[in-house]
Design a protein around this motif. Structure first.
Motif, PDB file in Angstrom:
ATOM      1  N   ALA A  22      -2.644   0.322  -3.917  1.00 26.64           N
ATOM      2  CA  ALA A  22      -1.716  -0.783  -3.659  1.00 26.64           C
ATOM      3  C   ALA A  22      -0.964  -1.122  -4.943  1.00 26.64           C
ATOM      4  CB  ALA A  22      -2.467  -2.009  -3.153  1.00 26.64           C
ATOM      5  N   MET A  23       0.294  -1.499  -4.772  1.00 24.40           N
ATOM      6  CA  MET A  23       1.139  -1.900  -5.885  1.00 24.40           C
ATOM      7  C   MET A  23       1.679  -3.308  -5.599  1.00 24.40           C
ATOM      8  SD  MET A  23       4.544   0.058  -7.363  1.00 24.40           S
ATOM      9  CE  MET A  23       3.879   1.704  -7.297  1.00 24.40           C
ATOM     10  N   PRO A  24       0.818  -4.326  -5.740  1.00 22.94           N
ATOM     11  CA  PRO A  24       1.263  -5.695  -5.442  1.00 22.94           C
ATOM     12  C   PRO A  24       2.372  -6.145  -6.402  1.00 22.94           C
ATOM     13  CG  PRO A  24      -1.137  -5.586  -5.643  1.00 22.94           C
ATOM     14  CD  PRO A  24      -0.591  -4.282  -6.110  1.00 22.94           C
ATOM     15  N   HIS A  25       3.404  -6.748  -5.832  1.00 23.12           N
ATOM     16  CA  HIS A  25       4.488  -7.301  -6.626  1.00 23.12           C
ATOM     17  C   HIS A  25       5.316  -8.245  -5.762  1.00 23.12           C
ATOM     18  CE1 HIS A  25       6.148  -3.768  -4.598  1.00 23.12           C
ATOM     19  NE2 HIS A  25       7.289  -4.425  -4.596  1.00 23.12           N
ATOM     20  N   ALA A  26       6.060  -9.115  -6.430  1.00 24.92           N
ATOM     21  CA  ALA A  26       7.019  -9.980  -5.746  1.00 24.92           C
ATOM     22  C   ALA A  26       8.343  -9.827  -6.505  1.00 24.92           C
ATOM     23  CB  ALA A  26       6.526 -11.420  -5.715  1.00 24.92           C
ATOM     24  N   MET A  27       9.243 -10.745  -6.322  1.00 23.17           N
ATOM     25  CA  MET A  27      10.567 -10.644  -6.941  1.00 23.17           C
ATOM     26  C   MET A  27      10.486 -10.690  -8.460  1.00 23.17           C
ATOM     27  SD  MET A  27      12.750 -10.272  -4.571  1.00 23.17           S
ATOM     28  CE  MET A  27      14.260 -10.599  -5.455  1.00 23.17           C
TER      29      MET A  27
ATOM     30  N   PRO B 262      -5.549   2.796   9.614  1.00 24.99           N
ATOM     31  CA  PRO B 262      -6.510   3.205   8.583  1.00 24.99           C
ATOM     32  C   PRO B 262      -5.851   3.629   7.263  1.00 24.99           C
ATOM     33  CG  PRO B 262      -6.457   4.798  10.406  1.00 24.99           C
ATOM     34  CD  PRO B 262      -5.608   3.632  10.809  1.00 24.99           C
ATOM     35  N   GLU B 263      -4.559   3.948   7.299  1.00 23.78           N
ATOM     36  CA  GLU B 263      -3.851   4.318   6.073  1.00 23.78           C
ATOM     37  C   GLU B 263      -3.621   3.102   5.169  1.00 23.78           C
ATOM     38  OE1 GLU B 263      -1.937   7.843   5.827  1.00 23.78           O
ATOM     39  OE2 GLU B 263      -3.922   7.968   6.733  1.00 23.78           O
ATOM     40  N   LYS B 264      -3.603   1.908   5.772  1.00 25.19           N
ATOM     41  CA  LYS B 264      -3.257   0.689   5.026  1.00 25.19           C
ATOM     42  C   LYS B 264      -4.505   0.040   4.431  1.00 25.19           C
ATOM     43  CE  LYS B 264       1.168   0.911   5.540  1.00 25.19           C
ATOM     44  NZ  LYS B 264       1.985   1.219   4.365  1.00 25.19           N
ATOM     45  N   GLN B 265      -5.130   0.799   3.512  1.00 27.47           N
ATOM     46  CA  GLN B 265      -6.287   0.288   2.781  1.00 27.47           C
ATOM     47  C   GLN B 265      -6.135   0.725   1.327  1.00 27.47           C
ATOM     48  OE1 GLN B 265      -8.639   2.514   1.360  1.00 27.47           O
ATOM     49  NE2 GLN B 265      -7.785   4.351   2.288  1.00 27.47           N
ATOM     50  N   ALA B 266      -6.756  -0.037   0.416  1.00 30.49           N
ATOM     51  CA  ALA B 266      -6.634   0.301  -1.000  1.00 30.49           C
ATOM     52  C   ALA B 266      -7.870  -0.122  -1.778  1.00 30.49           C
ATOM     53  CB  ALA B 266      -5.403  -0.366  -1.589  1.00 30.49           C
ATOM     54  N   GLN B 267      -8.218   0.690  -2.760  1.00 30.03           N
ATOM     55  CA  GLN B 267      -9.266   0.342  -3.719  1.00 30.03           C
ATOM     56  C   GLN B 267      -8.686   0.173  -5.111  1.00 30.03           C
ATOM     57  OE1 GLN B 267     -12.291   3.456  -2.390  1.00 30.03           O
ATOM     58  NE2 GLN B 267     -13.516   2.173  -3.748  1.00 30.03           N
TER      59      GLN B 267
ATOM     60  N   VAL C 206       0.883  -1.176   0.000  1.00 29.69           N
ATOM     61  CA  VAL C 206       0.000   0.000   0.000  1.00 29.69           C
ATOM     62  C   VAL C 206       0.916   1.220   0.000  1.00 29.69           C
ATOM     63  CG1 VAL C 206      -1.835   1.261   1.188  1.00 29.69           C
ATOM     64  CG2 VAL C 206      -1.822  -1.247   1.237  1.00 29.69           C
ATOM     65  N   ILE C 207       1.022   1.862  -1.176  1.00 30.85           N
ATOM     66  CA  ILE C 207       2.022   2.924  -1.330  1.00 30.85           C
ATOM     67  C   ILE C 207       1.513   4.282  -0.860  1.00 30.85           C
ATOM     68  CG2 ILE C 207       3.417   1.763  -3.072  1.00 30.85           C
ATOM     69  CD1 ILE C 207       1.882   3.436  -5.193  1.00 30.85           C
TER      70      ILE C 207
ATOM     71  N   SER D 233       4.750   5.308 -10.355  1.00 26.71           N
ATOM     72  CA  SER D 233       4.844   6.379  -9.346  1.00 26.71           C
ATOM     73  C   SER D 233       4.682   7.746 -10.005  1.00 26.71           C
ATOM     74  CB  SER D 233       6.180   6.304  -8.608  1.00 26.71           C
ATOM     75  OG  SER D 233       6.281   5.079  -7.933  1.00 26.71           O
ATOM     76  N   ASP D 234       5.356   7.946 -11.147  1.00 20.96           N
ATOM     77  CA  ASP D 234       5.230   9.219 -11.875  1.00 20.96           C
ATOM     78  C   ASP D 234       3.779   9.452 -12.282  1.00 20.96           C
ATOM     79  OD1 ASP D 234       7.947   9.583 -11.648  1.00 20.96           O
ATOM     80  OD2 ASP D 234       8.397   9.061 -13.732  1.00 20.96           O
ATOM     81  N   MET D 235       3.131   8.411 -12.817  1.00 20.69           N
ATOM     82  CA  MET D 235       1.745   8.538 -13.265  1.00 20.69           C
ATOM     83  C   MET D 235       0.830   8.925 -12.103  1.00 20.69           C
ATOM     84  SD  MET D 235      -0.787   5.665 -14.858  1.00 20.69           S
ATOM     85  CE  MET D 235      -1.365   5.093 -13.259  1.00 20.69           C
ATOM     86  N   LEU D 236       1.045   8.296 -10.954  1.00 24.07           N
ATOM     87  CA  LEU D 236       0.172   8.541  -9.804  1.00 24.07           C
ATOM     88  C   LEU D 236       0.363   9.936  -9.210  1.00 24.07           C
ATOM     89  CD1 LEU D 236       0.315   5.021  -8.148  1.00 24.07           C
ATOM     90  CD2 LEU D 236      -1.610   6.028  -9.388  1.00 24.07           C
ATOM     91  N   MET D 237       1.442  10.613  -9.590  1.00 22.72           N
ATOM     92  CA  MET D 237       1.668  11.983  -9.138  1.00 22.72           C
ATOM     93  C   MET D 237       0.825  12.972  -9.949  1.00 22.72           C
ATOM     94  SD  MET D 237       3.750  11.711  -6.726  1.00 22.72           S
ATOM     95  CE  MET D 237       5.256  12.486  -6.222  1.00 22.72           C
ATOM     96  N   THR D 238       0.252  12.515 -11.063  1.00 23.73           N
ATOM     97  CA  THR D 238      -0.580  13.384 -11.897  1.00 23.73           C
ATOM     98  C   THR D 238      -1.723  13.931 -11.050  1.00 23.73           C
ATOM     99  OG1 THR D 238      -0.084  12.010 -13.827  1.00 23.73           O
ATOM    100  CG2 THR D 238      -1.974  13.492 -14.009  1.00 23.73           C
TER     101      THR D 238
END
Length: 152
Positions: free
Chosen positions: A65-70, A97-102, A59-60, A123-128
């Motif tokens: 949320a940006m789910p990922h593994a190796m 409460p900050e650790k939630q995502a839609q 949860v960024i 990350s750049d896109m989400l700064m839009t």
């Protein structure tokens, strides 16, 4: 633009029902990546295992949320990012409460440089300005397409 990429690769999933819990949300959020053979189901198990071990680091920002593994996972077959939106927030930590995502952006990358590039681009896109709010308001794939067209 990343949003257009999600659209063109059919990696947009607007979920009609709330997830039962965060594990269910991660499985649902990865469906399109599995369907289009970017990942195997085992990759989702790796993500779940990482969250169980390390907490909800995926949860960024609240709501995203940006789910990922190796990147080196044998369960990753190709490089892509899948987008899923749930109708209600998915709670990762009931005490925080900050650790939630839609909004879920599931990352799959065949090698580490692509993985880092994906994270940076996302990350750049989400700064839009206002983009997260616009995505939170999406209720259908057609709504998503309106945002894609506006951003292009």
């Amino acid at each position: 633009m990343l949003l257009k990429d999600f659209w063109e690769k059919d990696l947009v999933d607007i979920r009609p029902e709330p997830a039962t819990d965060w594990r269910d949300a991660l499985r649902q959020a990865a469906n399109k990546l599995i369907e289009h053979q970017y990942i195997l189901p085992g990759y989702v198990n790796e993500i779940i295992g990482n969250v169980e071990k390390n907490g909800p680091y995926i949860v960024i920002v609240p709501g995203v949320a940006m789910p990922h593994a190796m990147a080196e996972s044998t369960n990753v077959l190709g490089t892509a990012i899948g987008f899923a939106k749930f109708p209600e927030p998915v709670i990762f930590d009931p005490d925080d409460p900050e650790k939630q995502a839609q909004l879920f952006f599931t990352l799959a990358a065949k090698e580490p440089n692509q993985h880092l590039q994906n994270i940076g681009d996302l990350s750049d896109m989400l700064m839009t300005e206002g983009l997260i709010d616009r995505l939170l308001a999406v209720e259908s794939v057609d709504d998503f397409k309106v945002i894609v067209d506006a951003e292009s």
